[in-house]
Write an enzyme that holds these catalytic residues in place. Structure first.
Site, PDB file in Angstrom:
ATOM      1  N   CYS A   2      37.465  66.456   5.756  1.00 43.16           N
ATOM      2  CA  CYS A   2      36.729  65.199   5.759  1.00 43.16           C
ATOM      3  C   CYS A   2      37.288  64.378   6.899  1.00 43.16           C
ATOM      4  O   CYS A   2      38.234  64.794   7.547  1.00 43.16           O
ATOM      5  CB  CYS A   2      36.964  64.457   4.449  1.00 43.16           C
ATOM      6  SG  CYS A   2      36.735  65.499   3.007  1.00 43.16           S
ATOM      7  N   ARG A  27      33.535  66.279  11.006  1.00 44.15           N
ATOM      8  CA  ARG A  27      34.516  66.781  10.034  1.00 44.15           C
ATOM      9  C   ARG A  27      33.917  66.916   8.634  1.00 44.15           C
ATOM     10  O   ARG A  27      34.560  67.428   7.721  1.00 44.15           O
ATOM     11  CB  ARG A  27      35.719  65.834   9.970  1.00 44.15           C
ATOM     12  CG  ARG A  27      36.652  65.981  11.141  1.00 44.15           C
ATOM     13  CD  ARG A  27      37.946  65.241  10.886  1.00 44.15           C
ATOM     14  NE  ARG A  27      38.732  65.842   9.823  1.00 44.15           N
ATOM     15  CZ  ARG A  27      39.655  66.752  10.001  1.00 44.15           C
ATOM     16  NH1 ARG A  27      39.925  67.179  11.188  1.00 44.15           N
ATOM     17  NH2 ARG A  27      40.319  67.245   8.980  1.00 44.15           N
ATOM     18  N   TRP A  74      33.148  66.158   3.098  1.00 43.12           N
ATOM     19  CA  TRP A  74      32.550  67.498   3.020  1.00 43.12           C
ATOM     20  C   TRP A  74      33.091  68.072   1.719  1.00 43.12           C
ATOM     21  O   TRP A  74      34.283  68.350   1.617  1.00 43.12           O
ATOM     22  CB  TRP A  74      32.992  68.329   4.218  1.00 43.12           C
ATOM     23  CG  TRP A  74      32.294  69.634   4.339  1.00 43.12           C
ATOM     24  CD1 TRP A  74      31.085  69.876   4.912  1.00 43.12           C
ATOM     25  CD2 TRP A  74      32.778  70.912   3.912  1.00 43.12           C
ATOM     26  NE1 TRP A  74      30.790  71.210   4.867  1.00 43.12           N
ATOM     27  CE2 TRP A  74      31.795  71.875   4.257  1.00 43.12           C
ATOM     28  CE3 TRP A  74      33.933  71.350   3.262  1.00 43.12           C
ATOM     29  CZ2 TRP A  74      31.943  73.230   3.980  1.00 43.12           C
ATOM     30  CZ3 TRP A  74      34.077  72.696   2.984  1.00 43.12           C
ATOM     31  CH2 TRP A  74      33.090  73.623   3.338  1.00 43.12           C
ATOM     32  N   ASN A 100      41.916  63.053   2.504  1.00 39.24           N
ATOM     33  CA  ASN A 100      41.471  64.261   3.186  1.00 39.24           C
ATOM     34  C   ASN A 100      42.432  65.373   2.772  1.00 39.24           C
ATOM     35  O   ASN A 100      43.639  65.193   2.847  1.00 39.24           O
ATOM     36  CB  ASN A 100      41.550  64.003   4.707  1.00 39.24           C
ATOM     37  CG  ASN A 100      40.933  65.123   5.493  1.00 39.24           C
ATOM     38  OD1 ASN A 100      40.318  66.012   4.928  1.00 39.24           O
ATOM     39  ND2 ASN A 100      41.100  65.071   6.801  1.00 39.24           N
ATOM     40  N   GLY A 101      41.916  66.511   2.312  1.00 37.42           N
ATOM     41  CA  GLY A 101      42.783  67.607   1.883  1.00 37.42           C
ATOM     42  C   GLY A 101      42.418  68.048   0.479  1.00 37.42           C
ATOM     43  O   GLY A 101      41.346  67.698  -0.023  1.00 37.42           O
ATOM     44  N   GLU A 488      30.791  87.083  19.482  1.00 39.32           N
ATOM     45  CA  GLU A 488      30.778  85.624  19.587  1.00 39.32           C
ATOM     46  C   GLU A 488      29.338  85.103  19.702  1.00 39.32           C
ATOM     47  O   GLU A 488      28.976  84.112  19.071  1.00 39.32           O
ATOM     48  CB  GLU A 488      31.641  85.194  20.788  1.00 39.32           C
ATOM     49  CG  GLU A 488      31.590  83.721  21.137  1.00 39.32           C
ATOM     50  CD  GLU A 488      31.936  82.782  19.991  1.00 39.32           C
ATOM     51  OE1 GLU A 488      32.447  83.224  18.950  1.00 39.32           O
ATOM     52  OE2 GLU A 488      31.654  81.574  20.124  1.00 39.32           O
ATOM     53  N   LYS A 492      27.465  82.538  17.163  1.00 39.83           N
ATOM     54  CA  LYS A 492      26.872  81.280  17.631  1.00 39.83           C
ATOM     55  C   LYS A 492      25.430  81.170  17.144  1.00 39.83           C
ATOM     56  O   LYS A 492      25.003  80.154  16.639  1.00 39.83           O
ATOM     57  CB  LYS A 492      26.930  81.264  19.161  1.00 39.83           C
ATOM     58  CG  LYS A 492      27.154  79.966  19.798  1.00 39.83           C
ATOM     59  CD  LYS A 492      28.597  79.513  19.883  1.00 39.83           C
ATOM     60  CE  LYS A 492      29.357  79.575  18.597  1.00 39.83           C
ATOM     61  NZ  LYS A 492      30.774  79.421  18.696  1.00 39.83           N
ATOM     62  N   GLU A 495      25.167  80.725  13.207  1.00 38.13           N
ATOM     63  CA  GLU A 495      25.686  79.481  12.620  1.00 38.13           C
ATOM     64  C   GLU A 495      24.806  78.277  12.905  1.00 38.13           C
ATOM     65  O   GLU A 495      24.772  77.343  12.113  1.00 38.13           O
ATOM     66  CB  GLU A 495      27.137  79.216  13.039  1.00 38.13           C
ATOM     67  CG  GLU A 495      27.330  78.833  14.482  1.00 38.13           C
ATOM     68  CD  GLU A 495      28.779  78.461  14.795  1.00 38.13           C
ATOM     69  OE1 GLU A 495      29.258  78.819  15.866  1.00 38.13           O
ATOM     70  OE2 GLU A 495      29.418  77.796  13.973  1.00 38.13           O
ATOM     71  N   HIS A 511      25.786 105.529  14.701  1.00 38.53           N
ATOM     72  CA  HIS A 511      26.493 105.795  13.447  1.00 38.53           C
ATOM     73  C   HIS A 511      25.956 104.949  12.305  1.00 38.53           C
ATOM     74  O   HIS A 511      26.645 104.758  11.304  1.00 38.53           O
ATOM     75  CB  HIS A 511      27.995 105.555  13.659  1.00 38.53           C
ATOM     76  CG  HIS A 511      28.566 106.456  14.703  1.00 38.53           C
ATOM     77  ND1 HIS A 511      28.853 107.774  14.468  1.00 38.53           N
ATOM     78  CD2 HIS A 511      28.827 106.223  16.010  1.00 38.53           C
ATOM     79  CE1 HIS A 511      29.303 108.322  15.587  1.00 38.53           C
ATOM     80  NE2 HIS A 511      29.294 107.406  16.538  1.00 38.53           N
ATOM     81  N   LYS A 608      33.616  70.934  11.235  1.00 40.35           N
ATOM     82  CA  LYS A 608      34.312  71.256  12.483  1.00 40.35           C
ATOM     83  C   LYS A 608      35.696  71.829  12.248  1.00 40.35           C
ATOM     84  O   LYS A 608      36.100  72.761  12.906  1.00 40.35           O
ATOM     85  CB  LYS A 608      34.396  70.003  13.350  1.00 40.35           C
ATOM     86  CG  LYS A 608      34.997  70.229  14.729  1.00 40.35           C
ATOM     87  CD  LYS A 608      34.106  71.098  15.580  1.00 40.35           C
ATOM     88  CE  LYS A 608      34.726  71.446  16.907  1.00 40.35           C
ATOM     89  NZ  LYS A 608      34.059  72.611  17.521  1.00 40.35           N
TER      90      LYS A 608
HETATM   91  C1  F6R Z   1      32.290  78.658  15.366  1.00 41.38           C
HETATM   92  C2  F6R Z   1      33.453  77.844  15.049  1.00 41.38           C
HETATM   93  C3  F6R Z   1      34.416  78.343  14.040  1.00 41.38           C
HETATM   94  C4  F6R Z   1      35.863  78.023  14.484  1.00 41.38           C
HETATM   95  C5  F6R Z   1      36.840  78.397  13.371  1.00 41.38           C
HETATM   96  C6  F6R Z   1      38.275  78.167  13.795  1.00 41.38           C
HETATM   97  O1  F6R Z   1      31.525  78.066  16.370  1.00 41.38           O
HETATM   98  O2  F6R Z   1      33.632  76.787  15.591  1.00 41.38           O
HETATM   99  O3  F6R Z   1      34.247  79.698  13.803  1.00 41.38           O
HETATM  100  O4  F6R Z   1      36.135  78.739  15.651  1.00 41.38           O
HETATM  101  O5  F6R Z   1      36.553  77.631  12.244  1.00 41.38           O
HETATM  102  O6  F6R Z   1      38.499  76.836  14.114  1.00 41.38           O
HETATM  103  P1  F6R Z   1      39.772  76.397  14.919  1.00 41.38           P
HETATM  104  O7  F6R Z   1      39.673  76.983  16.298  1.00 41.38           O
HETATM  105  O8  F6R Z   1      39.731  74.904  14.942  1.00 41.38           O
HETATM  106  O9  F6R Z   1      40.960  76.943  14.201  1.00 41.38           O
END
Ligand code: F6R
Length: 613
Positions: A2, A27, A74, A100-101, A488, A492, A495, A511, A608
């Site tokens: 959060c 967040r 969140w 937060n936590g 990757e 992207k 998500e 396979h 995030k």
């Molecule tokens: C995807 C994304 C997540 C982060 C993952 C790790 O676009 O952003 O998969 O890469 O949650 O986050 P960090 O790098 O902050 O540990």
């Protein structure tokens, strides 16, 4: 997962708090709320939904208090609802808390409080905190100026799990008390006013002078002074840190979304990553991590550990590390690594990659490996993040604040920094061809310019995205580094666009996955490695034969192969090609999502930084 903001000063707190929350929505954004200290009472306003909903709450414009706390949530415990939104107050409405936590022992604490007659309105873990504070406060018959502080400190000792909290007490209107453990919290200081936030961008437009809190610390924040204490309430001193980020660099700069802005920032962010390490454009400089030749020769295994995109950055660089440093490298998902009893000793070097530096699994994995004798290096984008305080050494990516939930510029900076680190180790170990090292350095220096070229050639990606945005499945294929990028690119796409997508090593197609290929399906091929190209080309031809529509990202001169679209990118050294190939695919995901009319910056169910397991 959060965001929290706090203010105490001479101005009206409410607009400052809401403004800060808006910057923290990345967040978490399923509900939000604020408490301000009004004349003799604490106002508490909150609601389900986005932060902007706060503007519509009855009476919000009448708040005149000059101190307050705020939260964007969140959900972890309890569904998104008004009752479960923060701030939470104790039964007597004396204390208001944002948190937060996760409080792991909240059920136990709740039982104790319920036995004492406390009641609960929400199903959150947080609501135990104001009531515990009230319990300790009521027991304390020493009515001095530290009674509120003592109640918060005693409460913190009871909490198991992670927390960053801000607390108001109506009987102590001149102070906000804050505390943290395993969850980020900073205090920004100004002239006759102080700010509090879980993340620097929330308050960067007001101050550049910050105090970073450590685990276990409790702080009294007044408008004109700040008192820091350890968990035993012994006073401690802290130095102010200047944060050089420009406030505007965390705004959108005229782009429609943060994600697009961050994609376009990559020439600059990669230049910053390189600039900090490649001194005079030739010497790789990591003198702040004192790893000697003797130590590196003793290392028999390197783990690259991370989650999500950061883990993909590890996969992209593993081959380069192994080839240049001749040390076996394993890339691990942090949530798996921490529970699988990995083989670790003092000959193991563990490198943790985390944009936010707050990812719970990555931090837990780091702590585990440290306990077992490994040396640890953290790669993070956030100065003073939790991971940087746990690791033996931290190196920063210097990509600047990344606000969009989907990570883009952090990935290219992570791969760049890891490539520089591999070069540095190889130079110390003297185990690789010097000409090869020089060739890669030269190519790294050219990356910002080549990234710019990629970004100037986007129309065709947009056109192809418009053709396929209604698809239900899209597949990505590649070999070697191109496979790492395929993973990757697939992440992207899924998500942010919610289209199902998978990535396969092209050699694996036969396979199993080829069974999924049918007429009209979309397949994206990434083809850069000159040695592996002919093989990937054959695999792509196999899917074309079965009716697939294909988008190819390549730096090779491919013969006409009936591809639907070929995106040509500049050539670089094959060991670092992923830093260029990923960019058109970030844009591919972006344009598809825009075409679908979705919020690219805030995809559903995602936040995030993932500060819980
Ligand atoms: C995807 C994304 C997540 C982060 C993952 C790790 O676009 O952003 O998969 O890469 O949650 O986050 P960090 O790098 O902050 O540990």
């Amino acid at each position: 997962m959060c965001g929290i903001v706090g203010y105490i000063g001479t101005k009206k707190a409410c607009p400052i708090l809401i403004n800060g929350l808006l910057k923290l929505e990345y967040r978490g954004y399923d509900s939000s709320g604020i408490s301000t200290m009004e004349n003799g009472y604490i106002s508490n306003m909150k609601d389900k939904g986005r932060v902007k909903n706060l503007y519509a709450l009855d009476g919000i414009n009448d708040l005149i208090g000059t101190s307050g706390i705020a939260h964007t949530r969140w959900a972890t415990h309890g569904k998104p609802s008004k009752e479960n939104s923060h701030p939470h107050m104790d039964n007597s409405n004396t204390f208001s808390v944002v948190h937060n936590g996760i409080i792991e022992n909240y059920q136990e604490l709740r039982n104790v409080l319920e036995e004492k007659g406390y009641t609960f309105k929400s199903s959150t873990d947080t609501e135990t905190i104001p009531n515990l504070i009230h319990m300790y406060y009521s027991k304390d018959k020493n009515y001095d100026e530290k009674r509120f502080l003592r109640a918060v400190a005693s409460t913190c000792k009871d909490l198991k799990g992670s927390y960053a909290i801000e607390v108001l007490c109506k009987e102590y209107p001149d102070v906000v008390i804050v505390a943290r453990k395993d969850s980020p919290l900073v205090i920004g200081t100004g002239d006759n006013e102080n700010y509090i936030a879980s993340d620097i961008p929330a308050i960067l437009e007001y101050t550049k002078d910050f105090y970073l809190l450590n685990d276990g610390e409790v702080v009294e924040v007044y408008k004109d002074k700040i008192n820091f204490y350890n968990c035993n309430l012994e006073k401690i001193e802290k130095d102010v840190k200047k944060i050089e980020w420009d406030a505007t660099s965390s705004e959108k700069d005229g782009y429609p979304d943060y994600m697009l802005k961050e994609i376009y920032e990559q020439p600059r962010s990669v230049r910053e990553t390189i600039g900090a390490r490649l001194k005079n454009n030739e010497v790789v400089d990591f003198e702040d991590i004192h790893l000697t030749k003797e130590y590196l020769e003793s290392v028999n295994k390197i783990y690259l550990v991370a989650c999500g995109t950061a883990m993909h950055a590890g996969l992209a660089i593993k081959p380069m590390f192994e080839r240049l440093c001749k040390i076996p490298v394993t890339v691990d998902i942090a949530s798996e690594f921490r529970y699988r009893e990995p083989l670790i000793d003092n000959k193991t070097l563990c490198i943790y990659i985390s944009q936010s530096g707050e990812t719970a699994d990555t931090i837990a994995a780091l702590k585990l490996s440290k306990m077992q004798g490994a040396k640890t290096i953290a790669i993070s984008n956030v100065i003073g993040s939790s991971i940087s305080r746990e690791a033996d050494y931290t190196i920063y990516t210097h990509a600047g604040p990344e606000i969009a939930v989907a990570s883009t510029k952090a990935y290219t900076s992570q791969v760049t920094l890891l490539a520089l680190l591999a070069l540095h180790f190889a130079e110390i170990l003297e185990c690789s061809d010097k000409a090869l090292i020089e060739a890669i350095k030269n190519e790294l220096l050219l990356l910002p310019e080549k990234l710019q070229q990629v970004l100037e050639n986007v129309t065709e990606i947009e056109e192809f995205a418009k053709k396929v945005y209604t698809e239900h499945d899209i597949f990505f294929l590649g070999r070697g580094n191109d496979y790492a990028v395929a993973l990757e690119a697939s992440l992207k796409l899924k998500e942010i666009s919610y289209i199902h997508s998978d990535a396969y090593a092209a050699g694996e197609l036969k396979h199993g996955p080829i069974a999924l290929i049918e007429n009209g399906i979309t397949v994206v091929g990434i083809i850069t490695d000159p040695v592996l190209s002919p093989k990937t080309v054959s695999n792509i031809q196999e899917v074309i034969t079965r009716g697939a529509k294909t988008l190819i990202v390549t730096d090779q001169a491919l013969e006409n192969g009936n591809y639907d679209k070929v995106i040509k990118i500049p050539k670089t050294h094959p060991m670092i090609s992923e830093i260029l190939t990923v960019v058109p695919l970030q844009l591919f995901a972006y344009y598809i999502t825009k075409e679908k009319g979705l919020d690219v910056d805030k995809p559903r169910n995602l936040a995030k930084s993932v500060t819980v397991e």
